[in-house]
Design a protein around this motif. Sequence first.
Motif, mmCIF file in Angstrom:
data_model
loop_
_atom_site.group_PDB
_atom_site.id
_atom_site.type_symbol
_atom_site.label_atom_id
_atom_site.label_comp_id
_atom_site.label_asym_id
_atom_site.label_seq_id
_atom_site.Cartn_x
_atom_site.Cartn_y
_atom_site.Cartn_z
ATOM 1 N N GLN A 56 -4.503 19.501 21.111
ATOM 2 C CA GLN A 56 -5.810 19.388 21.641
ATOM 3 C C GLN A 56 -6.154 20.692 22.640
ATOM 4 N N PRO A 57 -7.311 20.963 22.894
ATOM 5 C CA PRO A 57 -7.711 22.317 23.530
ATOM 6 C C PRO A 57 -7.308 22.045 25.115
ATOM 7 N N GLY A 58 -7.311 23.121 25.925
ATOM 8 C CA GLY A 58 -7.071 22.917 27.206
ATOM 9 C C GLY A 58 -5.901 23.864 27.696
ATOM 10 N N GLY A 59 -5.260 24.355 26.924
ATOM 11 C CA GLY A 59 -3.909 25.255 27.254
ATOM 12 C C GLY A 59 -3.197 24.610 28.416
ATOM 13 N N LEU A 60 -2.559 25.478 29.250
ATOM 14 C CA LEU A 60 -1.994 24.830 30.514
ATOM 15 C C LEU A 60 -2.720 23.911 31.440
ATOM 16 N N LEU A 61 -4.016 23.877 31.277
ATOM 17 C CA LEU A 61 -4.624 22.851 31.933
ATOM 18 C C LEU A 61 -4.244 21.450 31.352
ATOM 19 N N ARG A 62 -3.778 21.405 30.353
ATOM 20 C CA ARG A 62 -3.851 19.997 29.691
ATOM 21 C C ARG A 62 -2.368 19.803 29.761
ATOM 22 N N TYR A 63 -1.420 20.870 29.189
ATOM 23 C CA TYR A 63 -0.103 20.821 29.039
ATOM 24 C C TYR A 63 0.895 21.325 29.849
ATOM 25 N N GLY A 64 0.218 21.629 30.999
ATOM 26 C CA GLY A 64 1.380 22.437 32.056
ATOM 27 C C GLY A 64 0.984 21.621 33.361
ATOM 28 N N ILE A 65 -0.305 21.292 33.675
ATOM 29 C CA ILE A 65 -0.528 20.760 35.315
ATOM 30 C C ILE A 65 -0.500 19.363 34.836
ATOM 31 N N PRO A 66 0.392 18.667 35.658
ATOM 32 C CA PRO A 66 0.540 17.008 35.425
ATOM 33 C C PRO A 66 -0.749 16.378 35.878
ATOM 34 N N ASP A 67 -0.746 15.070 34.954
ATOM 35 C CA ASP A 67 -2.157 14.563 35.272
ATOM 36 C C ASP A 67 -2.426 13.929 36.699
ATOM 37 N N PHE A 68 -1.492 13.867 37.488
ATOM 38 C CA PHE A 68 -1.486 13.536 38.886
ATOM 39 C C PHE A 68 -2.173 14.570 39.919
ATOM 40 N N LYS A 69 -2.219 15.549 39.311
ATOM 41 C CA LYS A 69 -3.231 16.634 39.686
ATOM 42 C C LYS A 69 -4.336 17.128 39.018
ATOM 43 N N LEU A 70 -4.324 16.889 37.729
ATOM 44 C CA LEU A 70 -5.602 16.994 37.103
ATOM 45 C C LEU A 70 -5.783 16.268 35.790
ATOM 46 N N GLU A 71 -6.157 15.181 35.777
ATOM 47 C CA GLU A 71 -6.376 13.993 34.825
ATOM 48 C C GLU A 71 -6.912 14.850 33.395
ATOM 49 N N GLN A 72 -6.417 14.334 32.302
ATOM 50 C CA GLN A 72 -6.716 15.026 31.007
ATOM 51 C C GLN A 72 -8.296 14.433 30.888
ATOM 52 N N ARG A 73 -8.521 13.319 31.235
ATOM 53 C CA ARG A 73 -10.037 12.964 31.277
ATOM 54 C C ARG A 73 -11.212 14.129 31.512
ATOM 55 N N VAL A 74 -10.728 14.786 32.642
ATOM 56 C CA VAL A 74 -11.374 15.711 33.496
ATOM 57 C C VAL A 74 -11.671 16.986 32.617
ATOM 58 N N ILE A 75 -10.514 17.278 31.730
ATOM 59 C CA ILE A 75 -10.759 18.405 30.836
ATOM 60 C C ILE A 75 -11.741 17.820 29.611
ATOM 61 N N ASP A 76 -11.539 16.741 29.266
ATOM 62 C CA ASP A 76 -12.252 16.330 28.069
ATOM 63 C C ASP A 76 -13.716 16.229 28.323
ATOM 64 N N ARG A 77 -14.044 15.820 29.451
ATOM 65 C CA ARG A 77 -15.632 15.786 29.501
ATOM 66 C C ARG A 77 -16.363 17.220 29.746
ATOM 67 N N ARG A 78 -15.611 18.043 30.140
ATOM 68 C CA ARG A 78 -16.140 19.545 30.094
ATOM 69 C C ARG A 78 -15.867 20.063 28.522
ATOM 70 N N LEU A 79 -14.811 19.677 28.076
ATOM 71 C CA LEU A 79 -14.567 20.059 26.398
ATOM 72 C C LEU A 79 -16.006 19.687 25.745
ATOM 73 N N GLY A 80 -16.273 18.440 26.086
ATOM 74 C CA GLY A 80 -17.571 17.712 25.299
ATOM 75 C C GLY A 80 -18.731 18.785 25.513
ATOM 76 N N GLN A 81 -18.859 19.202 26.690
ATOM 77 C CA GLN A 81 -20.076 20.145 27.183
ATOM 78 C C GLN A 81 -19.720 21.108 26.242
ATOM 79 N N LEU A 82 -18.797 22.025 26.038
ATOM 80 C CA LEU A 82 -18.563 23.097 25.261
ATOM 81 C C LEU A 82 -18.981 22.953 23.849
#
Length: 487
Positions: free
Chosen positions: A177-203
């Motif tokens: 899935q896209p996101g790099g270390l935003l998705r795979y390096g930063i724990p969800d308790f700091k940055l939930e993956q849903r936050v990444i996904d909604r911006r990816l939807g915009q892109l």
Amino acid sequence: MGKATGFLEFERVGERYQPVKERLGHYREFVAVLDDAEAGRQAARCMDCGIPFCNTGCPVHNVIPDFNDLVYRQDWRSALTVLHGTNNFPEFTGRVCPAPCEAACTLGINAQPVGIKSLERAIVEKGWSEGWIGPQPAARATGKKVAVVGSGPAGLAAAQQLARAGHAVTVFEKNEQPGGLLRYGIPDFKLEQRVIDRRLGQLAAEGVQFQCNTLVSAEPLDDGIANAARRTVLPQTLLADFDAVILAGGAEVPRDLPVAGRELDGIHFALELLIAQNRQVGGGDANPIDAKGRHVVVIGGGDTGSDCVGTANRHGAASVTQLELMAMPPEQEDKPLTWPYWPVKLRTSSSHEEGCERDFAVMTKAFVGEDGRVTALRAVRLDWRDGRPVEVPGSEFELKADLVFLAMGFTHPAAAVLSGLGVTRDARGNAEAATDGGRAYRTNVDKVFAAGDMRRGQSLVVWAIREGRQCAREVDAFLMGYSELPR
């Protein structure tokens, strides 16, 4: 400026955290967004300070006094427009940026600085909840094709800017899935993956194409992750198929600790824990590393080490100890000496507050084990003299350790894509490219650009966004002869 006397009337408004016992039971975010009234009081503290050092303290140069004033006046939509004018992803920086803007805040000289980071997050979350954030597709296509290698913040920022300029952008990501270390390096308790996904939807709605499970490399990758679906694309193929290529991968090669016993089981690089945990939280396979009931030692005092602390605590570790090679910094910086620059001072994260022993000026000498597995580490205390560490005689000690995580930073990006393209590397192993002059962000290879950690080495999310935006402008000018994209 909103309220002329606000900085005298109002104290800093802090974000509310879920109690420790509750948040340790899950991997969701636990920091509440400021409500409208709280944000208004926070923004009212912004001073008419003449020279807004916060602007230059921020790597993307957010126009902070302007959006503070708009939040004070409750003109949220205009505040969002101002914020998006310099930052593609304020929901990321509003969560995980260390906020150098706040260190540069003039009010911070003799009081608590304005909570700029919390306002940034409040603005963008208001935008999402009100439906103000949507796709901004280009009015017309240029017919030019751009490949972006890496889907972290630098790659995503470059991709979005170039798509809005009308170019056909394809982002290549080696993970599923896209996101790099935003998705795979930063724990969800700091940055939930849903936050990444909604911006990816915009892109995606703006025309950005994502090719995941695709490794751009001249050599096979052995990252310890079984992925039968992953395919490999030769770097030279991108040169043949695209009009420009941006290298925006991360600095992924971790710094090792080559001491006796390093080969023992139970000693892992930090990302081995964090990536596997994020995959599990995202619905993937269970994390093969389990800290439950174990004595955990984290070596390295930065953000990655803190993320290991928070993850181990959520596993239910028996104890967590974090070791730092450097001496313990002061709890309060010398502001007349350091302001408006980023100060060296003791920083305690939310993960530390959840349970962690911290020890400074400690150097690991060896790992001890039984039956091939680590059971302890041997260390010595250091005395830092004139910037040099000296071992303190007789200070050797042993620390119980069932699991050890090495979080000592990253040295440089993986070399396979660089070598496959023939890109010159600098002394640190990064892609060599300047940020100014006639060849800004361009490598020695024609039509190949580099940005983010791939170019500057390990850095902050906000620096990656800045470099992605600036690189996009240079690519646009390269393709079209000029660019109207903001720098």
